[in-house]
Design a protein around this motif. Structure first.
Motif, PDB file in Angstrom:
ATOM      1  N   PRO A 117       0.840  -1.201   0.000  1.00  0.00           N
ATOM      2  CA  PRO A 117       0.000   0.000   0.000  1.00  0.00           C
ATOM      3  C   PRO A 117       0.877   1.253   0.000  1.00  0.00           C
ATOM      4  O   PRO A 117       1.984   1.245   0.516  1.00  0.00           O
ATOM      5  CB  PRO A 117      -0.809  -0.119   1.291  1.00  0.00           C
ATOM      6  CG  PRO A 117      -0.181  -1.197   2.074  1.00  0.00           C
ATOM      7  CD  PRO A 117       0.676  -2.004   1.185  1.00  0.00           C
ATOM      8  N   ARG A 118       0.358   2.313  -0.600  1.00  0.00           N
ATOM      9  CA  ARG A 118       1.153   3.534  -0.708  1.00  0.00           C
ATOM     10  C   ARG A 118       0.687   4.634   0.218  1.00  0.00           C
ATOM     11  O   ARG A 118       1.430   5.587   0.443  1.00  0.00           O
ATOM     12  CB  ARG A 118       1.099   4.032  -2.149  1.00  0.00           C
ATOM     13  CG  ARG A 118       1.729   3.034  -3.102  1.00  0.00           C
ATOM     14  CD  ARG A 118       1.720   3.531  -4.490  1.00  0.00           C
ATOM     15  NE  ARG A 118       2.543   4.729  -4.590  1.00  0.00           N
ATOM     16  CZ  ARG A 118       2.830   5.319  -5.727  1.00  0.00           C
ATOM     17  NH1 ARG A 118       2.365   4.838  -6.840  1.00  0.00           N
ATOM     18  NH2 ARG A 118       3.567   6.399  -5.734  1.00  0.00           N
ATOM     19  N   TYR A 119      -0.546   4.518   0.723  1.00  0.00           N
ATOM     20  CA  TYR A 119      -1.111   5.644   1.445  1.00  0.00           C
ATOM     21  C   TYR A 119      -1.733   5.211   2.763  1.00  0.00           C
ATOM     22  O   TYR A 119      -2.111   4.070   2.952  1.00  0.00           O
ATOM     23  CB  TYR A 119      -2.205   6.317   0.589  1.00  0.00           C
ATOM     24  CG  TYR A 119      -1.717   6.716  -0.775  1.00  0.00           C
ATOM     25  CD1 TYR A 119      -0.846   7.776  -0.932  1.00  0.00           C
ATOM     26  CD2 TYR A 119      -2.114   6.020  -1.899  1.00  0.00           C
ATOM     27  CE1 TYR A 119      -0.380   8.142  -2.174  1.00  0.00           C
ATOM     28  CE2 TYR A 119      -1.668   6.370  -3.153  1.00  0.00           C
ATOM     29  CZ  TYR A 119      -0.793   7.441  -3.286  1.00  0.00           C
ATOM     30  OH  TYR A 119      -0.334   7.791  -4.516  1.00  0.00           O
ATOM     31  N   GLY A 120      -1.853   6.186   3.647  1.00  0.00           N
ATOM     32  CA  GLY A 120      -2.622   6.056   4.865  1.00  0.00           C
ATOM     33  C   GLY A 120      -2.136   5.014   5.861  1.00  0.00           C
ATOM     34  O   GLY A 120      -0.961   4.658   5.909  1.00  0.00           O
ATOM     35  N   LEU A 121      -3.089   4.547   6.657  1.00  0.00           N
ATOM     36  CA  LEU A 121      -2.762   3.590   7.709  1.00  0.00           C
ATOM     37  C   LEU A 121      -2.355   2.232   7.161  1.00  0.00           C
ATOM     38  O   LEU A 121      -1.592   1.507   7.807  1.00  0.00           O
ATOM     39  CB  LEU A 121      -3.947   3.433   8.663  1.00  0.00           C
ATOM     40  CG  LEU A 121      -4.217   4.649   9.561  1.00  0.00           C
ATOM     41  CD1 LEU A 121      -5.430   4.394  10.445  1.00  0.00           C
ATOM     42  CD2 LEU A 121      -3.013   4.986  10.390  1.00  0.00           C
ATOM     43  N   ALA A 122      -2.816   1.894   5.973  1.00  0.00           N
ATOM     44  CA  ALA A 122      -2.392   0.621   5.375  1.00  0.00           C
ATOM     45  C   ALA A 122      -0.881   0.643   5.136  1.00  0.00           C
ATOM     46  O   ALA A 122      -0.188  -0.337   5.402  1.00  0.00           O
ATOM     47  CB  ALA A 122      -3.137   0.374   4.066  1.00  0.00           C
ATOM     48  N   ARG A 123      -0.361   1.778   4.672  1.00  0.00           N
ATOM     49  CA  ARG A 123       1.084   1.892   4.474  1.00  0.00           C
ATOM     50  C   ARG A 123       1.810   1.871   5.820  1.00  0.00           C
ATOM     51  O   ARG A 123       2.874   1.262   5.954  1.00  0.00           O
ATOM     52  CB  ARG A 123       1.418   3.179   3.709  1.00  0.00           C
ATOM     53  CG  ARG A 123       2.893   3.406   3.485  1.00  0.00           C
ATOM     54  CD  ARG A 123       3.503   2.261   2.681  1.00  0.00           C
ATOM     55  NE  ARG A 123       4.930   2.383   2.560  1.00  0.00           N
ATOM     56  CZ  ARG A 123       5.577   2.362   1.415  1.00  0.00           C
ATOM     57  NH1 ARG A 123       4.915   2.218   0.286  1.00  0.00           N
ATOM     58  NH2 ARG A 123       6.866   2.470   1.392  1.00  0.00           N
ATOM     59  N   LYS A 176      -1.220  11.010   1.944  1.00  0.00           N
ATOM     60  CA  LYS A 176      -2.602  11.005   1.465  1.00  0.00           C
ATOM     61  C   LYS A 176      -2.616  10.726  -0.037  1.00  0.00           C
ATOM     62  O   LYS A 176      -1.742  11.161  -0.766  1.00  0.00           O
ATOM     63  CB  LYS A 176      -3.255  12.346   1.768  1.00  0.00           C
ATOM     64  CG  LYS A 176      -3.428  12.577   3.261  1.00  0.00           C
ATOM     65  CD  LYS A 176      -4.035  13.937   3.503  1.00  0.00           C
ATOM     66  CE  LYS A 176      -4.321  14.210   4.941  1.00  0.00           C
ATOM     67  NZ  LYS A 176      -3.343  13.873   5.915  1.00  0.00           N
ATOM     68  N   PRO A 177      -3.657  10.001  -0.487  1.00  0.00           N
ATOM     69  CA  PRO A 177      -3.766   9.753  -1.932  1.00  0.00           C
ATOM     70  C   PRO A 177      -4.020  11.054  -2.678  1.00  0.00           C
ATOM     71  O   PRO A 177      -4.578  11.998  -2.121  1.00  0.00           O
ATOM     72  CB  PRO A 177      -4.939   8.796  -2.053  1.00  0.00           C
ATOM     73  CG  PRO A 177      -5.665   8.848  -0.768  1.00  0.00           C
ATOM     74  CD  PRO A 177      -4.723   9.393   0.264  1.00  0.00           C
ATOM     75  N   PRO A 178      -3.626  11.107  -3.936  1.00  0.00           N
ATOM     76  CA  PRO A 178      -3.875  12.330  -4.705  1.00  0.00           C
ATOM     77  C   PRO A 178      -5.377  12.584  -4.830  1.00  0.00           C
ATOM     78  O   PRO A 178      -6.169  11.657  -4.904  1.00  0.00           O
ATOM     79  CB  PRO A 178      -3.251  12.046  -6.067  1.00  0.00           C
ATOM     80  CG  PRO A 178      -2.841  10.628  -6.066  1.00  0.00           C
ATOM     81  CD  PRO A 178      -2.968  10.084  -4.683  1.00  0.00           C
ATOM     82  N   ALA A 179      -5.731  13.843  -4.871  1.00  0.00           N
ATOM     83  CA  ALA A 179      -7.145  14.224  -4.946  1.00  0.00           C
ATOM     84  C   ALA A 179      -7.549  14.417  -6.401  1.00  0.00           C
ATOM     85  O   ALA A 179      -6.741  14.781  -7.241  1.00  0.00           O
ATOM     86  CB  ALA A 179      -7.378  15.509  -4.161  1.00  0.00           C
ATOM     87  N   GLY A 180      -8.799  14.187  -6.664  1.00  0.00           N
ATOM     88  CA  GLY A 180      -9.362  14.456  -7.985  1.00  0.00           C
ATOM     89  C   GLY A 180      -9.219  13.306  -8.955  1.00  0.00           C
ATOM     90  O   GLY A 180      -8.326  12.485  -8.840  1.00  0.00           O
ATOM     91  N   PRO A 181     -10.117  13.260  -9.938  1.00  0.00           N
ATOM     92  CA  PRO A 181     -10.101  12.151 -10.904  1.00  0.00           C
ATOM     93  C   PRO A 181      -8.855  12.149 -11.780  1.00  0.00           C
ATOM     94  O   PRO A 181      -8.330  11.099 -12.118  1.00  0.00           O
ATOM     95  CB  PRO A 181     -11.365  12.362 -11.740  1.00  0.00           C
ATOM     96  CG  PRO A 181     -11.996  13.607 -11.277  1.00  0.00           C
ATOM     97  CD  PRO A 181     -11.235  14.149 -10.127  1.00  0.00           C
ATOM     98  N   ALA A 182      -8.344  13.314 -12.181  1.00  0.00           N
ATOM     99  CA  ALA A 182      -7.147  13.351 -13.040  1.00  0.00           C
ATOM    100  C   ALA A 182      -5.940  12.793 -12.296  1.00  0.00           C
ATOM    101  O   ALA A 182      -5.133  12.053 -12.860  1.00  0.00           O
ATOM    102  CB  ALA A 182      -6.877  14.781 -13.496  1.00  0.00           C
ATOM    103  N   ALA A 183      -5.829  13.132 -11.021  1.00  0.00           N
ATOM    104  CA  ALA A 183      -4.709  12.626 -10.228  1.00  0.00           C
ATOM    105  C   ALA A 183      -4.830  11.121 -10.028  1.00  0.00           C
ATOM    106  O   ALA A 183      -3.834  10.400 -10.090  1.00  0.00           O
ATOM    107  CB  ALA A 183      -4.654  13.337  -8.877  1.00  0.00           C
ATOM    108  N   ARG A 184      -6.059  10.639  -9.799  1.00  0.00           N
ATOM    109  CA  ARG A 184      -6.250   9.188  -9.641  1.00  0.00           C
ATOM    110  C   ARG A 184      -5.944   8.454 -10.941  1.00  0.00           C
ATOM    111  O   ARG A 184      -5.355   7.388 -10.940  1.00  0.00           O
ATOM    112  CB  ARG A 184      -7.678   8.894  -9.166  1.00  0.00           C
ATOM    113  CG  ARG A 184      -7.854   9.100  -7.672  1.00  0.00           C
ATOM    114  CD  ARG A 184      -9.152   8.482  -7.188  1.00  0.00           C
ATOM    115  NE  ARG A 184     -10.341   9.173  -7.679  1.00  0.00           N
ATOM    116  CZ  ARG A 184     -10.873  10.249  -7.107  1.00  0.00           C
ATOM    117  NH1 ARG A 184     -10.331  10.754  -6.030  1.00  0.00           N
ATOM    118  NH2 ARG A 184     -11.941  10.823  -7.611  1.00  0.00           N
TER     119      ARG A 184
END
Length: 193
Positions: A104-110, A175-183
């Motif tokens: 995982p790259r983000y958050g508590l999972a990372r 935090k994961p990137p925000a917005g659909p373009a970033a995802r």
């Protein structure tokens, strides 16, 4: 002698691992691959015995003996994990298995992932510390054990540094990137397109 043996064990580890995975996925001989992979712990036994014999014969404890203990600790802490990780990748590339999941790259999972890696480092250091302490008691307390003591401190520093790094993932989770373009951009980098 001990440094050469550590290097030989490391090279043999990777050669046995490559041979075991090649036999499993290219030649389709699972039992033979298991036998090859089960030879991996024998390398550590050989290194352990050679180091003990060297000390028993009156060798002055040196940085080489400490390096051997740290190497043995690392293989206990990370050896099985490394084999399992590379087995998954070989199965994907050579046998058409699904692509193994990336960490995982983000958050508590990372943070949990980093915590599990730190626990492996803790196990590796505990094994190395126990081996070094056993060697110190075997040769007798005194000035000759200075190099072994310095490796004990090195193992503790490794645990502390890795612990601080793992803790940063918990205290300041990415935090994961925000917005659909970033995802969408993030999805492209994960798939390699």
């Amino acid at each position: 002698m001990i440094v050469g043996l550590v290097i030989t064990c490391e090279v043999a580890f990777w050669l046995l691992l490559a041979a075991g995975l090649a036999v499993r996925y290219l030649l389709k001989r699972r039992r033979t691959s298991v036998a090859l992979l089960l030879c991996e712990p024998l390398l550590e036994v050989v290194l352990f015995v050679a180091t003990a014999v060297d000390l028993e014969r009156g060798a002055r404890p040196s940085w080489e003996h400490g390096l051997a203990a740290l190497y043995l600790g690392f293989t206990v802490g990370y050896g099985r994990h490394t084999i399992r990780l590379l087995d998954g990748r070989a199965a994907h590339r050579l046998a058409g298995a699904p692509r193994p999941a990336k960490p995982p790259r983000y958050g508590l999972a990372r943070a949990r992932h980093e915590g599990r890696l730190w626990l492996r480092t803790l196990l590796a250091a505990a094994v190395a510390l126990a081996l070094l302490q056993t060697a110190i008691e075997y040769v007798g307390e005194g000035t000759a054990t200075g190099p072994l003591r310095s490796w004990q401190w090195a193992a503790l520093r490794i645990v502390a540094i890795h612990g601080v790094i793992a803790l940063t993932y918990l205290l300041w989770p990415r935090k994961p990137p925000a917005g659909p373009a970033a995802r969408e951009r993030e999805g492209r980098t994960l798939t390699g397109r």
